[in-house]
Design an enzyme around this catalytic site. Sequence first.
Site, PDB file in Angstrom:
ATOM      1  CE  LYS A 121     142.273  44.622  -1.874  1.00 21.21           C
ATOM      2  NZ  LYS A 121     141.506  44.810  -2.363  1.00 21.21           N
ATOM      3  CB  ILE A 122     147.610  50.100   0.841  1.00 19.65           C
ATOM      4  CG1 ILE A 122     147.563  49.016   1.365  1.00 19.65           C
ATOM      5  CG2 ILE A 122     148.361  51.052   1.968  1.00 19.65           C
ATOM      6  CD1 ILE A 122     146.867  48.723   2.761  1.00 19.65           C
TER       7      ILE A 122
END
Length: 385
Positions: free
Chosen positions: A188-189
Site C-alpha cells: 500500500k501507499i
Amino acid sequence: MIPYGRQEITEDDIAAVVATLKSDFLTQGPAIPRFERALADYCGATHAVAVCNATAALHMACEALGLGPGDRLWTSPNTFVASANCGLYCGATVDFVDIDPRSYNMSVSALAARLEAAEAAGTLPKIVIPVHFAGQSCDMQAIHALGQRYGFRIIEDASHAVGGTYLDSRVGSCRYSDITVFSFHPVKIITTGEGGMALTNDPALAARMERFRSHGITRDPALMDGEADGPWYYQQVELGHNLRITDLQAALGCSQLDRLDDYIARRHAIRERYDAALASLPVITPFQSPEGRSALHLYPIQIDPARTDKGRREVFEALRATGIGVNVHYIPVHTQPWYRGLGFAPGDFPQAERYYAHAISLPMFPTLTEAQQAEVIAALGSALA
C-alpha cells in the site's frame, strides 16, 4: 523481478522502530495514539483507531455501526474479499452493486436503481461500503446524498487511498461517511508491515471501536456495572476481539507518514509516463477523475479486445516470463466459491466481470526507477506485438 508493488524502508524508519524497541513499550504504549493523532490530523478527521490490519478495521467499523443478523451490507464486487466478508462476520446478508466502467468504482446510477427497488421490496441495506479502487475516490457526495435519502450508513473502504483527495477534502476526512478505513500492508501507499486504521468524526463510534479492538473492555466508570473495586479494575461490557496494533508498527507508520505526500507525487509522475507511453498501445489506461487526486495504489490497464487479438492471460504470462511481476486486481468477489454458495453467480455484475476479464496491474511504487519503468513499457509493447 520488478514487482507490481513494493515498500520503501529508510534509515529513518529503522531508527524509529529501534527507538521503540529500546523504549518501555512494545505495545499499548504512546506510539499508537501518536500515529492515530498524526493521521487523523493529516486527513482532517477527529478520531482514529489503529488496528492490526484493514480487515479488522472493516469488521470493527461494522460492529460499531450495529450491523447484525437480519441486516444487509452492500459493497463493490471489484475489491478484495475483505470488503464483503466483514458483513458476514457480523451475521449480516451481503450483496453487491456493479461498477462504473470508467472509474471501476461503485456505480452511483446502479446504486440508485438498486436502492429504489430495495425500498419497494423492504430490503434496504443498513451499511454501504464504497471501495476507492486503485486509490481513486468514489463519488462520495452522491453516495452520501443517497444515504441521507434511504437511511443507510457509509464505511469508506479506502485501503488503497491514503493520501488521496476528493473535492476539497482528503480521503479520510469522513465528510461524506461515518467511518473511513485505511490499510498499511507493504504494497500500500505507506506501511506498518501489517496494520489498519479506522477514522471517524463521531466520538461514540470511536469509543466503541476502541473497546471492540481490545476485548470489549473498559475502565470508564460511567460504563461499568456497579462500583469499581480499585484503580486496577476493568469490566468487559461487550464482546470484542484483540485487534491491537503494536508500538513497533505505529512507530514505523509515523515515520512513513512523513513521506506520504512525496510518495503520492512520485506515483503521479510514474502514472504520467505510463499514460504517455501506452497511448499508442491497444490498452485502456486508468481514468483519472477531475473531482480528486488518486493515491494511485495501482495502475490497472485493460487489454483492449477491440484493438488486439491478444488475450489477457497471454500478455500476463509474457510479462511474467520477462521478469515483470504484474498482477490482477480483482477477481470479482461474487464469483468466488464461498459467495457462489450464497447464491451469487457469474453474470450477476457484468461490468465488474468485463473489467476483470481484461485487467492487468502494472508495477506502481515510489522507488520504481525510470529505467525499470521503461523496461515494463517495452515488455508490454513486445507482449502485445
